[in-house]
Scaffold this active site. Structure first.
Site, PDB file in Angstrom:
ATOM      1  N   ASP A  96       0.872  -1.177   0.000  1.00  0.00           N
ATOM      2  CA  ASP A  96       0.000   0.000   0.000  1.00  0.00           C
ATOM      3  C   ASP A  96       0.908   1.225   0.000  1.00  0.00           C
ATOM      4  O   ASP A  96       2.125   1.123   0.207  1.00  0.00           O
ATOM      5  CB  ASP A  96      -0.969  -0.046   1.183  1.00  0.00           C
ATOM      6  CG  ASP A  96      -2.224   0.784   0.924  1.00  0.00           C
ATOM      7  OD1 ASP A  96      -2.243   1.543  -0.070  1.00  0.00           O
ATOM      8  OD2 ASP A  96      -3.181   0.687   1.717  1.00  0.00           O
ATOM      9  N   ASP A 131      -3.694   7.132  -3.780  1.00  0.00           N
ATOM     10  CA  ASP A 131      -5.065   7.544  -4.115  1.00  0.00           C
ATOM     11  C   ASP A 131      -5.614   8.487  -3.052  1.00  0.00           C
ATOM     12  O   ASP A 131      -5.036   8.633  -1.972  1.00  0.00           O
ATOM     13  CB  ASP A 131      -5.970   6.300  -4.254  1.00  0.00           C
ATOM     14  CG  ASP A 131      -5.883   5.378  -3.048  1.00  0.00           C
ATOM     15  OD1 ASP A 131      -4.758   5.112  -2.583  1.00  0.00           O
ATOM     16  OD2 ASP A 131      -6.933   4.932  -2.556  1.00  0.00           O
ATOM     17  N   GLY A 198     -11.775   3.536   0.713  1.00  0.00           N
ATOM     18  CA  GLY A 198     -12.587   4.477   1.487  1.00  0.00           C
ATOM     19  C   GLY A 198     -13.732   3.829   2.245  1.00  0.00           C
ATOM     20  O   GLY A 198     -14.719   4.493   2.582  1.00  0.00           O
TER      21      GLY A 198
HETATM   22  N1  GUN Z   1      -6.504   1.078   3.121  1.00  0.00           N
HETATM   23  C1  GUN Z   1      -7.768   1.179   3.575  1.00  0.00           C
HETATM   24  N2  GUN Z   1      -8.495   1.964   2.749  1.00  0.00           N
HETATM   25  C2  GUN Z   1      -7.687   2.388   1.769  1.00  0.00           C
HETATM   26  C3  GUN Z   1      -7.878   3.213   0.619  1.00  0.00           C
HETATM   27  O1  GUN Z   1      -8.963   3.732   0.339  1.00  0.00           O
HETATM   28  N3  GUN Z   1      -6.780   3.416  -0.175  1.00  0.00           N
HETATM   29  C4  GUN Z   1      -5.560   2.836   0.106  1.00  0.00           C
HETATM   30  N4  GUN Z   1      -4.546   3.051  -0.732  1.00  0.00           N
HETATM   31  N5  GUN Z   1      -5.380   2.052   1.182  1.00  0.00           N
HETATM   32  C5  GUN Z   1      -6.422   1.838   1.994  1.00  0.00           C
END
Ligand code: GUN
Length: 623
Positions: A96, A131, A198
């Site tokens: 992430d 994002d 989100g």
């Molecule tokens: N982890 C939990 N929600 C999100 C999200 O909306 N975007 C990203 N990149 N990681 C997340």
């Protein structure tokens, strides 16, 4: 390790139940069987060893590139030795970007492009853009800006995404048109992996009804060849519903977070350790401790024990979900799960409002009988299909008389043949045309109340002296119109066809026109199976693509010999194809080469790039 470009993720469809699927996708560090979860690993804090997690069945994991990059030590090691060596895991690892940290703590110090480049440099299997997290509290304008800016950020790394697996999150808050728009943007982009973002606040607040809206509007606007991931959706309570709506992947830090708070995950909810007297026999802790002993462990040891239990509960639930899809009983599982928490019932009722949309992805028949529990069963995709059949047919016939209660079997046929009227009968709350009496799900169901309380039916229909028509012939035409297109029944089955029935059961078996067999009626689902002769007649009579799959010249040569059709060779397909219905396979010159069973809906036919699309039952070349 193979070249990254060779390994761009694409879903292979293996088993299905409506929008739920068992699939597989390949990454540079191996494949992932879906549905599956990526446990969140914090590179700074190890609660469970990788070895232990692998023994539980962990196939892939997710970690955070932002945390790695902020620590000079971790960053250096990751750049030098690679992410897999840093984590100590040689399977698929997703990273992430720091978006969630910026949502929780405010802006992060890194920019989008270098965030992605860093993930590529440390050899992440799936890298995530930075994002914009849209929260459920966002105004429409804020959410729209988040969707547009997230798109810009994906475009900013388009060149990288051509050669690597980039995850392009679907944002849009609680606004369904924005979720749809975001899903289409990401599907049309080179992102090969689509998380729904989100949603953590909704998951934390048990707002499952809104989650259903979000998931379905994201899924139905996404490319079926790209895995759908639910960011943060790792609680076993909601997973089956998410999978039913098309989610393939989850990630979760919950197994550790809950453990830290002395909370234990169960398939239907969460319990405080302090309240627990008996450990469940399935818990990996069962052989080692009793509940009292766990409570008396030191903080760290207790956290590790509970994290192990929690992760095990998640894998156990995923195993059950996959098994349910294989036996095609996930819907029933979700239906029973809905009773375990009011928020899940709200979500289930919300799912039912989408049954009309899910119907087109719903198989013609399933391996398992249809369970008719109560009036909610009338609103399932199969219920909606039956209602639609009745409605479509009512446009052709002015009135259907409801057969009086107690009339079935051969009496239905006798009344039908001595009348010119049209008839239906109750299947729970649904009035079904009598021609459907043998077909899935009517005959292949287990029902609580097939005939509703107080049902009487009509007895005002007219009976004639002589026989007015043939029930079997009308049944065949009805089914053909539904399966192969309006009007096909009369073309395939003119008045002079010969209908052979089983001596034992009296049921239709084969239908001949002259010497040629046009179709057979399958015993297991009560629908028609086309022959090549039948397919040729339909192919001549119906211009266009109705119930047809057009394949490349190269594929046609194989399919004409009985080999399956693979998605990558499909040139065109009727978007209205129902999964498991018989389809006609044609070559680029529109000539029939085979007839077979569609393994996907018409919409999916053009999207998957890997895997089997049609299994062939009859083909033109006899070897
Ligand atoms: N982890 C939990 N929600 C999100 C999200 O909306 N975007 C990203 N990149 N990681 C997340």
């Amino acid at each position: 390790m193979k070249d990254l470009a060779e390994e761009k993720i694409t879903m292979e469809l293996l088993h299905r139940e409506g929008l739920a699927r068992i699939g597989r996708f390949q990454t540079p560090h191996g494949y992932v069987d879906t549905p599956n979860i990526m446990p969140v690993i914090n590179p700074n804090i190890r609660t469970l060893s990788i070895e232990k997690m692998k023994r539980m069945g962990m196939q892939c994991l997710i970690t955070n590139s932002y945390i790695i990059r902020r620590s000079p030590e971790l960053k250096e090691k990751a750049l030098k030795e690679g992410l897999h060596s840093l984590v100590g895991f040689d399977g698929p690892i997703m990273t992430d970007s720091g978006t969630f940290q910026s949502y929780v703590y405010g802006d992060v110090e890194f920019k989008n492009r270098d965030t992605v480049q860093f993930q590529i440099d440390i050899k992440s299997d799936i890298s995530t853009i930075l994002d914009i997290f849209s929260t459920p509290e966002n105004t429409y304008e804020e959410a729209e800006n988040a969707v547009n800016e997230t798109k810009n950020r994906l475009m900013e790394v388009q060149d990288i995404a051509e050669h690597a697996n980039i995850s392009g999150p679907i944002q849009g808050s609680i606004y369904m048109d924005l979720r749809g728009k975001s899903a289409r943007i990401m599907s049309d982009s080179p992102a090969s992996y689509l998380p729904i973002g989100g949603v953590v606040p909704l998951l934390e607040q048990y707002r499952y009804g809104e989650l259903v809206d979000i998931i379905i509007n994201s899924k139905l606007n996404s490319d079926f060849s790209k895995p759908i991931h639910l960011f943060g959706g790792g609680h076993p309570m909601f997973m089956s519903m998410a999978v039913l709506l098309g989610v393939d992947m989850f990630d979760s830090a919950s197994y550790v977070k809950y453990a830290r708070d002395d909370r234990m995950l169960f398939p239907e909810g969460t319990r405080d350790l302090s309240e627990i007297v008996e450990l469940p026999i399935w818990s990996p802790l069962y052989d080692k401790y009793n509940a009292r002993e766990i409570k008396s462990l030191g903080k760290e040891e207790r956290k590790e024990a509970l994290a192990e239990h929690n992760l095990f509960a998640i894998y156990m639930e995923l195993g059950e979900i996959r098994e349910r899809i294989r036996e095609q009983t996930l819907w029933q599982y979700v239906e029973s799960k809905a009773r375990s928490h009011p928020s899940l019932m709200v979500a289930f009722k919300k799912i039912l409002t989408y049954s009309g949309k899910i119907e087109r992805y719903t198989e013609l028949y399933r391996k398992s009988p249809f369970f008719y529990f109560d009036e909610l069963s009338s609103s399932t995709p199969y219920g909606e299909r039956l209602k639609k059949m009745g409605r479509d047919n009512c446009r052709k016939v002015p009135k259907r008389y409801c057969l009086p209660a107690g009339i079935d079997g051969k009496f239905t046929g006798q009344i039908y043949e001595h009348s010119r009227e049209n008839f239906c009968f109750p299947f729970g709350q649904i009035m079904v045309p009598v021609e459907m009496e043998e077909s899935y799900p009517v005959q292949q169901s287990i029902a609580t109340d097939r005939i509703p309380d107080g049902y009487e039916g009509d007895s005002t229909y007219n009976l004639e002296q002589g026989k007015t028509r043939d029930f079997n012939l009308e049944k065949l035409r009805f089914l053909s119109d539904f399966q192969f297109g309006e009007g096909s029944g009369r073309i395939l089955f003119p008045d002079n066809v010969r209908i052979d029935v089983s001596k034992k059961t009296g049921r239709i078996r084969t239908v001949r026109n002259g010497e040629k067999i046009m179709a057979t009626m399958r015993a297991h689902d009560g629908y028609l199976a086309l022959t090549i002769d039948g397919a040729m007649i339909l192919n001549d009579a119906f211009p266009g693509m109705k119930n047809r799959v057009k394949v490349s010249e190269e594929s046609a040569a194989f399919n004409s010999q009985g080999k399956s059709v693979f998605f990558q060779f499909i040139l065109d397909a009727d978007p209205d194809i129902i999964p498991y219905n018989d389809v006609i396979v044609i070559d680029p010159e529109n000539r029939v080469v085979a007839v077979g069973k569609a393994l996907a809906s018409g919409i999916e036919m053009l999207q998957y790039k890997k895997g089997m699309a049609v299994t062939i039952n009859h083909h033109i070349t006899v070897s």
